[in-house]
Every structure is written in C-alpha cells, then in structure tokens.
Design a protein around this motif. Structure first.
Motif, PDB file in Angstrom:
ATOM      1  N   HIS B  25       0.817  -1.217   0.000  1.00 34.47           N
ATOM      2  CA  HIS B  25       0.000   0.000   0.000  1.00 34.47           C
ATOM      3  C   HIS B  25       0.850   1.265   0.000  1.00 34.47           C
ATOM      4  CE1 HIS B  25      -3.277  -2.814   1.364  1.00 34.47           C
ATOM      5  NE2 HIS B  25      -3.820  -2.175   0.350  1.00 34.47           N
ATOM      6  N   LEU B  28       1.746   1.942  -3.500  1.00 38.74           N
ATOM      7  CA  LEU B  28       0.625   2.510  -4.267  1.00 38.74           C
ATOM      8  C   LEU B  28       0.541   4.027  -4.086  1.00 38.74           C
ATOM      9  CD1 LEU B  28      -2.478   0.127  -3.927  1.00 38.74           C
ATOM     10  CD2 LEU B  28      -1.178   0.674  -5.984  1.00 38.74           C
ATOM     11  N   MET B  29       1.115   4.504  -2.996  1.00 39.37           N
ATOM     12  CA  MET B  29       1.104   5.950  -2.762  1.00 39.37           C
ATOM     13  C   MET B  29       1.986   6.694  -3.773  1.00 39.37           C
ATOM     14  SD  MET B  29      -0.838   6.923  -0.234  1.00 39.37           S
ATOM     15  CE  MET B  29      -0.184   8.419   0.513  1.00 39.37           C
ATOM     16  N   PHE B  32       0.051   7.694  -6.726  1.00 41.53           N
ATOM     17  CA  PHE B  32      -0.912   8.693  -6.232  1.00 41.53           C
ATOM     18  C   PHE B  32      -0.247  10.062  -6.151  1.00 41.53           C
ATOM     19  CE2 PHE B  32      -1.473  10.880  -2.084  1.00 41.53           C
ATOM     20  CZ  PHE B  32      -2.510  11.714  -2.475  1.00 41.53           C
ATOM     21  N   PHE B 268      -6.124   9.870  -5.171  1.00 40.10           N
ATOM     22  CA  PHE B 268      -5.969   8.876  -4.105  1.00 40.10           C
ATOM     23  C   PHE B 268      -7.034   7.782  -4.224  1.00 40.10           C
ATOM     24  CE2 PHE B 268      -6.937   7.286   0.162  1.00 40.10           C
ATOM     25  CZ  PHE B 268      -5.679   6.888   0.589  1.00 40.10           C
ATOM     26  N   TYR B 272      -6.400   3.642  -5.403  1.00 40.64           N
ATOM     27  CA  TYR B 272      -6.713   2.533  -4.503  1.00 40.64           C
ATOM     28  C   TYR B 272      -7.962   1.768  -4.949  1.00 40.64           C
ATOM     29  CZ  TYR B 272      -2.914   3.631  -1.423  1.00 40.64           C
ATOM     30  OH  TYR B 272      -1.647   3.807  -0.934  1.00 40.64           O
ATOM     31  N   ASP B 275      -6.972  -0.362  -7.918  1.00 36.97           N
ATOM     32  CA  ASP B 275      -6.219  -1.539  -7.459  1.00 36.97           C
ATOM     33  C   ASP B 275      -7.152  -2.598  -6.878  1.00 36.97           C
ATOM     34  OD1 ASP B 275      -3.541  -2.751  -6.713  1.00 36.97           O
ATOM     35  OD2 ASP B 275      -4.547  -2.690  -4.755  1.00 36.97           O
ATOM     36  N   TRP B 276      -8.108  -2.140  -6.075  1.00 38.03           N
ATOM     37  CA  TRP B 276      -9.039  -3.074  -5.446  1.00 38.03           C
ATOM     38  C   TRP B 276      -9.969  -3.714  -6.470  1.00 38.03           C
ATOM     39  CZ3 TRP B 276     -14.501  -2.692  -4.682  1.00 38.03           C
ATOM     40  CH2 TRP B 276     -15.020  -3.733  -3.882  1.00 38.03           C
TER      41      TRP B 276
END
Lengths: 252, 318
Positions: B25, B28-29, B32, B268, B272, B275-276
């Motif tokens: 995670h 993943l930022m 972003f 943001f 996310y 990705d989900w």
C-alpha cells in the motif's frame, strides 16, 4: 474631442448595419444614443468598444486609431463598457468581481505568486467602488445570488472600477424595475463625478432617462445618424419624433 | 471537522504510512503522489480556467521520457536535474501547443489537446530507435538530493527515500499552486472561467491568461510524469496514450474540480479503488464507468463537493 468616429460602415454580408456614422464626444459630456430596434445601436456600441472592426471608417481615442483593437486593450487604454444583458461572474463575490477590475487596472494580473488578500491597493480600490455603488454590505455575496438590480449595478460598478476616461453603458436600466431606474442613474452619475470619468455614452430606450440625464442625444435610424444635438433640439425634431421617440416625447 | 484539521491528519497519515502500512500500500502511494502533482496543474486549467484538456498525458509523457533519456542515455541521475528538465521541456512543448489550443474553447479545445496528445503518442511509439517504441525506455534509479542509494533494495528505496522525496515534491507543488490560485493572476483565471466576455471588457487578456494556465499545467504534468518513472523503472508509450488523459480527467471529476484538494483526493481514491477493483474483477473499466456515471448524476461536485460546505447567501451577507 476625446472620442471620434468617422464614416463608420459595418456590413454583415449584404446587410448594412452602420452606414457612414460619424460622431464626436468631448470631455464632460453625457451622450445618449437612441433609435428604434435595428437602427444599429448595438453595432455602434460594439464598434466603439473595439469588439467589432468597422468595414470602413475609423474610431479614434485621443487621436489614436482604436478601430477593432478588442475590448481588453481598449479597457486598458481607458474605455470601459457595461452590457444590455447583465454580465457578471456567477461564482465570484461582489468584492472579487471588483477586485478583478482593479487588478486589471493596476496591472497586477501577472503577479503569480503574490497574495491577493494582502494586496491592499486592490482591496481598497474594490471596496471604494463597492461603497460608491451601495454594494458594500453585499461584498461577500456571490454574484449569482444577487437580485437582478444588484447584478446590473455590479456590472456597471465593475466597469467604473477600471476608472475609465469614457464609459459606455448599453441600456444601463434595462431589466430593472421602474423604481430602481432613477436610483441606478443617480448612482452612476455621482460615481462618474467622484472617480473622474470624462464622458458617459449610453444606449437607452427609456426616454425619461434619456432626456433627464443627457447633455446631447444622437438619434440613429437605419444605420445612419438622423439627428445629433441637445435634448431640446432633438425633442423639436419632427423626424426624430416620428421615427424614434414617438408619442411619448410629444406628451412631455 | 475543519479543513485544516483534515489536511493535517491526511499529511500526518501520509508521513507515517511507510512506518505502519504494508509495503504494497505504501508503494501505491507513489503513483498517487505523482498523479496528484499532475492533477494540481490540470485543475488550474480545468477548475480555475474552465478548459478541459483531453491530451494532458502528452505532458506526463514528456516528463517521464525526459527522465528516461537523462538517466539511460545521458547518464544524468540527479532527480533534481530530472525534475527541472522535465518542467522546462514541459513548458517548451506546451508553449506552441497551448498557443494553438487556447484559441478554441469547449469541445474544440478538448479535441485539439487530444489530437496533440495522440501525435506525441505516435511519435514515441513509432520512433523505435529513439524511444524504444512499445518496449519503452529504462528509467534508471535516480539519486536524491545528490545521494546515490544504489545499495538499497528497490522496494526499500521506493518505500523509503523515494516515498518521502515524492511527498516533499507534492507538498512543494501544492504550496506553489495554492499561492497561484490565490494570487491576482488566479483571480483573473476565475473571471475567464466564469465569463470570458466580461473578463475581456475588464481589460483581462483572455487568450494570454489561458495560455499561461496551459503552460503552468503542463509543467505540473511533466513533473508528475517524471515522478512516475522510478517506481516502474521503465517508461513506455501507454503513459502518453489517450486513456491516460481520460484517467486524469476522471480523477479530477471523481475528487471534484471545484475544490482545490478535490483532484488530489480523486487521485488517491482512483489509485486505490482501481487496485481493489482490478483485484476483484477483470472488467474493472466497466465498474469505473458506472462509478463515473453515478458521480456525474448524483454528485457533480465530486467527492470533495459532498464534504465541502458551500457558504449560504445568508451567511455570506452577514
């Protein structure tokens, strides 16, 4: 003469909207342009304010040819205008609208990293105009929430915030209640004296306003100047009465 | 909860994330933060000037390829040099492109920007010897503030120094953009967004201001593009493809273009959520399309619009 138009012609295809219009505006004058629908008033306003380039003829402001140079450059030179259909910035407050005009006048628009809130010259200039037009208490209200009369005032006030030498008002009282018309006119006349506007040109249909405030009246008909003179002479001109003013003037 | 408190909490959580959150995670930022920088610029054009660009992936691509060229061809590894060069090249490309595009508005502006974006995409795709074509170019690990961090494993590098470096760039870019939108220049952009005809009669040169906003937004997009390079280590033409332009417009709408931080929030949530959704269903674009339709219908102000309290007339009068 601070503004002069000579032999203005404007063609839209085959249609001739202006046909050899000449006029001259001196400092200190309040001039009204009248005429029936289709006389060429709006075209004349758009040519004088640089929105439209004339097909022939020229507009000179302080001996400089300003024909068709565009409203932005003309505003920076000292000619401002307001619109017949009210023009505001819906999401900006009264104060922000007036600040935008002052920013433009002071040439602060290129300041990318300066704080607008800390620009005292801009804020004070805007607040002065807001107070002058009775909009001070509504300075934080977004323009879209203002009543129609206040929107009209804001439109005119933002033009005054440029501190122009000449201001051109396209039907400054249109869409405003009869009760508000005189108040608006009194406000803008006193504001123009206060900030030193040298000449006011207005396009107006309300003959009470025209004859009540003008030093000189220019009557247009079918794209030509029908008459140009002081209110008394215009009122006595039979051609103007028959084609432009109608019975209303006779009844005065 | 006040905006400043939310902002402080968000910033605090972002600073602490590498210490407490799973590495996946944290990584993943990185996209972003890169997209957030680009979106701050895009929203200067979109939310503050009223121009919707469908070709800003062009500038993401310019920034990313600048970094790839510098690191793999010219052996320049300094991230600071890469960011400055990306910003300069972004401005250089945006100057003529913007001069042509800002002469038009609405759909014509959008289509022109899309066209220029596709020209650039085709260029990087087809000039194989120069750009590596569809295989792209390597974006070698850059040094940060002059420090070479070659010894660190890639994941540790990205989740550690590079993470904080990206965060610092995002904070700096946010502060600069905040200053721009609250400057006299920013006010002039808002007048153009609301009513260009009226702005013009106030002496505001509409085309000139639009051009400036376009160039600034391109600089931001190029810096964002350069930040996107190191996490993947490779730059390929898909970064400049029109779907990328669509994605960043989507992020802006998702977060809300009327709010300063809306697009950042949009980036943001997009990263996310994408990705989900991708981990759950293969046809993730279908889900995203439905979400966009729902936002346009139910919350035209985006996610930020649901939270930001608009001042009432009464409140503003008092």
């Amino acid at each position: 003469m601070i503004l002069r138009a000579e032999g203005l012609r404007k063609l839209y295809g085959e249609f001739c909207a202006l046909d050899g219009v000449s006029l001259a505006i001196s400092a200190g004058e309040f001039v009204s342009i009248i005429g029936p629908n289709g006389a060429g008033k709006s075209t004349l306003v758009n040519v004088l304010t640089g929105v439209l380039r004339p097909t022939a003829g020229a507009v000179t402001f302080r001996d400089r040819d300003v024909s068709g140079i565009g409203p932005a450059r003309l505003a920076r030179l000292g000619i401002a205008r307001s619109f017949q259909l009210v023009q505001v910035f819906p999401d900006l407050t009264v104060l922000e609208t007036l600040q935008a005009a002052v920013v433009s006048r002071l040439g602060h628009g290129a300041r990318l990293f300066a704080s607008l809130a800390a620009d005292r010259a801009v804020r004070e200039g805007a607040l002065e105009i807001a107070e002058l037009f009775g909009l001070g208490r509504k300075r934080h209200v977004p323009a879209r929430h203002l009543p129609q009369g206040d929107k009209k005032l804001l439109d005119v006030a933002s033009a005054f915030a440029l501190r122009p030498q000449i201001i051109l008002l396209d039907e400054p009282t249109s869409g405003v209640s009869t009760a508000d018309k005189t108040a608006i006119m009194e406000t803008l006349v006193s504001a123009s004296k206060r900030i030193g506007v040298q000449a006011i040109i207005q396009v107006e249909h309300d003959m009470d306003i025209v004859f009540g405030y003008s030093d000189r009246i220019i009557a247009l008909h079918e794209g030509r100047v029908l008459a140009d003179g002081p209110p008394a002479a215009i009122e006595a001109d039979r051609r103007v009465v028959d084609t432009v003013i109608g019975r209303r003037a006779r009844a005065r | 909860m006040s905006g400043r408190l939310v902002l402080a909490l968000a910033l605090g959580a972002t600073v602490l994330a590498p210490l407490v959150a799973p590495t996946y995670h944290v990584l993943l930022m990185l996209p972003f933060m890169a997209y957030a920088v680009a979106l701050l610029g895009l929203n200067l054009l979109f939310g503050y000037t009223g121009l919707v660009s469908f070709g800003h992936a062009l500038f993401l691509g310019v920034g990313a390829y600048t970094g790839a060229f510098l690191t793999s061809v010219f052996k320049v590894r300094s991230m600071e040099v890469i960011l400055v060069a990306a910003a300069a090249l972004g401005a250089l490309v945006a100057a003529p492109v913007g001069a042509l595009c800002v002469r038009y508005v609405k759909i014509y502006f959008g289509m022109l920007t899309l066209a220029f974006g596709m020209v650039f995409y085709t260029f990087v795709l087809k000039f194989y010897r120069l750009t590596g074509g569809d295989e792209g170019m390597p974006f070698l690990r850059p040094t940060l503030l002059g420090r070479s961090i070659e010894g660190l494993p890639k994941t540790d590098y990205l989740a550690g120094p590079y993470y904080y470096y990206s965060l610092a760039v995002l904070v700096l870019a946010t502060l600069v953009m905040w200053r721009i939108v609250h400057s006299p220049f920013g006010l002039c952009l808002k007048t153009i967004r609301d009513n260009p005809t009226k702005a013009e009669t106030l002496g505001i040169g509409v085309a000139r201001y639009r051009w400036c906003a376009f160039v600034i937004s391109a600089v931001y997009a190029a810096v964002g593009g350069a930040l996107l390079g190191p996490p993947t280590g490779n730059v390929d033409p898909t970064l400049a493809y029109w779907t990328q332009s669509g994605n960043i417009v989507f992020m802006t709408l998702l977060g809300g273009f009327a709010s300063f931080f809306g697009p950042v929030l949009g980036a943001f949530v997009f990263i996310y959520l994408q990705d989900w959704v991708m981990s759950v269903v293969p046809f993730w674009r279908l889900i995203f399309g439905a979400i966009l339709a729902a936002i346009v219908i139910a919350a035209p102000g985006g996610l930020a619009g649901l939270w930001v309290r608009r001042p009432s007339v009464e409140a503003s009068s008092s």
